[in-house]
Scaffold this motif. Structure first.
Motif, PDB file in Angstrom:
ATOM      1  N   HIS A 155       0.806  -1.231   0.000  1.00  0.00           N
ATOM      2  CA  HIS A 155       0.000   0.000   0.000  1.00  0.00           C
ATOM      3  C   HIS A 155       0.835   1.275   0.000  1.00  0.00           C
ATOM      4  O   HIS A 155       0.557   2.222  -0.730  1.00  0.00           O
ATOM      5  CB  HIS A 155      -0.936   0.002   1.219  1.00  0.00           C
ATOM      6  CG  HIS A 155      -1.615   1.313   1.455  1.00  0.00           C
ATOM      7  ND1 HIS A 155      -1.053   2.313   2.231  1.00  0.00           N
ATOM      8  CD2 HIS A 155      -2.782   1.818   0.998  1.00  0.00           C
ATOM      9  CE1 HIS A 155      -1.858   3.353   2.249  1.00  0.00           C
ATOM     10  NE2 HIS A 155      -2.916   3.085   1.516  1.00  0.00           N
ATOM     11  N   TYR A 158       2.238   2.250  -3.484  1.00  0.00           N
ATOM     12  CA  TYR A 158       1.335   2.767  -4.524  1.00  0.00           C
ATOM     13  C   TYR A 158       0.338   3.799  -3.992  1.00  0.00           C
ATOM     14  O   TYR A 158      -0.464   4.324  -4.755  1.00  0.00           O
ATOM     15  CB  TYR A 158       0.560   1.627  -5.195  1.00  0.00           C
ATOM     16  CG  TYR A 158      -0.324   0.812  -4.270  1.00  0.00           C
ATOM     17  CD1 TYR A 158      -1.494   1.335  -3.726  1.00  0.00           C
ATOM     18  CD2 TYR A 158      -0.011  -0.514  -3.964  1.00  0.00           C
ATOM     19  CE1 TYR A 158      -2.315   0.590  -2.897  1.00  0.00           C
ATOM     20  CE2 TYR A 158      -0.828  -1.270  -3.135  1.00  0.00           C
ATOM     21  CZ  TYR A 158      -1.983  -0.708  -2.606  1.00  0.00           C
ATOM     22  OH  TYR A 158      -2.784  -1.444  -1.782  1.00  0.00           O
ATOM     23  N   ASN A 161      -1.644   6.587  -5.960  1.00  0.00           N
ATOM     24  CA  ASN A 161      -1.371   6.428  -7.391  1.00  0.00           C
ATOM     25  C   ASN A 161      -2.174   5.233  -7.904  1.00  0.00           C
ATOM     26  O   ASN A 161      -1.761   4.084  -7.772  1.00  0.00           O
ATOM     27  CB  ASN A 161       0.133   6.211  -7.606  1.00  0.00           C
ATOM     28  CG  ASN A 161       0.511   6.144  -9.076  1.00  0.00           C
ATOM     29  OD1 ASN A 161      -0.295   5.779  -9.926  1.00  0.00           O
ATOM     30  ND2 ASN A 161       1.758   6.479  -9.371  1.00  0.00           N
ATOM     31  N   ASN A 162      -3.349   5.513  -8.489  1.00  0.00           N
ATOM     32  CA  ASN A 162      -4.228   4.429  -8.938  1.00  0.00           C
ATOM     33  C   ASN A 162      -3.596   3.559 -10.017  1.00  0.00           C
ATOM     34  O   ASN A 162      -3.815   2.348 -10.064  1.00  0.00           O
ATOM     35  CB  ASN A 162      -5.553   5.004  -9.453  1.00  0.00           C
ATOM     36  CG  ASN A 162      -6.615   5.088  -8.359  1.00  0.00           C
ATOM     37  OD1 ASN A 162      -6.493   4.482  -7.302  1.00  0.00           O
ATOM     38  ND2 ASN A 162      -7.663   5.841  -8.612  1.00  0.00           N
ATOM     39  N   LEU A 164      -0.394   2.842 -10.425  1.00  0.00           N
ATOM     40  CA  LEU A 164       0.573   1.940  -9.800  1.00  0.00           C
ATOM     41  C   LEU A 164      -0.149   0.877  -8.972  1.00  0.00           C
ATOM     42  O   LEU A 164       0.241  -0.295  -8.966  1.00  0.00           O
ATOM     43  CB  LEU A 164       1.551   2.730  -8.924  1.00  0.00           C
ATOM     44  CG  LEU A 164       2.719   1.943  -8.328  1.00  0.00           C
ATOM     45  CD1 LEU A 164       3.548   1.285  -9.427  1.00  0.00           C
ATOM     46  CD2 LEU A 164       3.599   2.873  -7.482  1.00  0.00           C
ATOM     47  N   ALA A 165      -1.216   1.296  -8.287  1.00  0.00           N
ATOM     48  CA  ALA A 165      -1.999   0.347  -7.498  1.00  0.00           C
ATOM     49  C   ALA A 165      -2.569  -0.738  -8.408  1.00  0.00           C
ATOM     50  O   ALA A 165      -2.588  -1.922  -8.050  1.00  0.00           O
ATOM     51  CB  ALA A 165      -3.133   1.073  -6.771  1.00  0.00           C
ATOM     52  N   GLU A 167      -1.272  -1.821 -11.185  1.00  0.00           N
ATOM     53  CA  GLU A 167      -0.171  -2.715 -11.565  1.00  0.00           C
ATOM     54  C   GLU A 167       0.070  -3.765 -10.483  1.00  0.00           C
ATOM     55  O   GLU A 167       0.238  -4.952 -10.778  1.00  0.00           O
ATOM     56  CB  GLU A 167       1.116  -1.911 -11.799  1.00  0.00           C
ATOM     57  CG  GLU A 167       1.143  -1.131 -13.095  1.00  0.00           C
ATOM     58  CD  GLU A 167       2.487  -0.440 -13.314  1.00  0.00           C
ATOM     59  OE1 GLU A 167       3.512  -0.965 -12.812  1.00  0.00           O
ATOM     60  OE2 GLU A 167       2.507   0.614 -13.957  1.00  0.00           O
ATOM     61  N   TYR A 168       0.111  -3.308  -9.236  1.00  0.00           N
ATOM     62  CA  TYR A 168       0.325  -4.236  -8.124  1.00  0.00           C
ATOM     63  C   TYR A 168      -0.836  -5.217  -8.018  1.00  0.00           C
ATOM     64  O   TYR A 168      -0.639  -6.426  -7.826  1.00  0.00           O
ATOM     65  CB  TYR A 168       0.484  -3.474  -6.797  1.00  0.00           C
ATOM     66  CG  TYR A 168       1.900  -3.063  -6.511  1.00  0.00           C
ATOM     67  CD1 TYR A 168       2.762  -3.913  -5.818  1.00  0.00           C
ATOM     68  CD2 TYR A 168       2.393  -1.830  -6.921  1.00  0.00           C
ATOM     69  CE1 TYR A 168       4.068  -3.553  -5.544  1.00  0.00           C
ATOM     70  CE2 TYR A 168       3.702  -1.448  -6.658  1.00  0.00           C
ATOM     71  CZ  TYR A 168       4.536  -2.324  -5.972  1.00  0.00           C
ATOM     72  OH  TYR A 168       5.828  -1.957  -5.715  1.00  0.00           O
TER      73      TYR A 168
END
Length: 205
Positions: A155, A158, A161-162, A164-165, A167-168
């Motif tokens: 958490h 990212y 940052n939606n 990047l979130a 991607e995770y």
């Protein structure tokens, strides 16, 4: 089960945990709900008291979890918040009538932060419709738990940052499905995929 421990380890290694002191909590705006439903003065008084009580309890839980610093357990926090919403709904049912209560539950569901996992309703569908054995279902649960922990542990990487979130989320979801595929028969996995195909990353608005 060795397989389950392997799943947890593989997903946990994919996440990085660092301290996040700037986590801004945006609670549910219950004033918005009051513009959508007509309440009597007595109802509104009780409504305000109940929502204020549970918002305070949620904030207390968050501050207690935050005090753990880099060891903040977001999974446990998510579980506690689910429990608070359930308790709040029970109390609110003594204040609102049937149609109002139905709207209230829908409003809370749409505006609350969900745990990033297959929920219990979906898990039951997976078990029943895919006709999983107990051992197969244990692996699904373990992979689901590991997915939630890995995504929460990342958490602070990212946060805010939606993109990047997302991607995770997709990375850990692929690992979750790979672990489940290894444990299920091809027929069961095909059915599992059909059941969860609509489950996608949902970013914060």
């Amino acid at each position: 089960m060795k397989n389950i421990k392997t799943i947890f380890l593989a997903l946990a290694l994919g996440a990085a945990a660092v301290s996040c002191s700037g986590d801004k909590k945006k609670g549910i705006d219950y004033n918005q709900f009051k513009t959508e439903v007509k309440l009597t003065p007595e109802q509104e008084k009780s409504f305000n008291e109940i929502t204020a009580k549970y918002q305070q309890l949620q904030e207390q839980n968050f501050q207690a979890a935050k005090a753990q610093g880099g060891n903040m357990d977001r999974v446990a926090l998510g579980i506690k918040n689910e429990e608070l919403r359930a308790q709040q709904s029970i109390e609110m049912a003594t204040v609102l009538d049937g149609p109002q209560m139905e709207k209230f539950n829908k409003f809370v569901d749409e505006n609350s932060r969900k745990r990033p996992r297959y929920d219990n309703v979906l898990l039951e569908r997976i078990k029943t419709e895919a006709q999983l054995s107990e051992d197969e279902f244990k692996v699904v649960n373990a992979a689901n738990d590991a997915f939630e922990k890995a995504f929460n542990d990342a958490h602070d990487v990212y946060h805010g940052n939606n993109d990047l979130a997302k991607e995770y989320w997709e990375k850990f979801d692929a690992q979750r499905k790979a672990a489940i595929q290894k444990a299920l028969s091809p027929e069961h996995y095909t059915k599992f995929e059909t059941i969860v195909k609509e489950v996608q990353f949902k970013g914060r608005k």
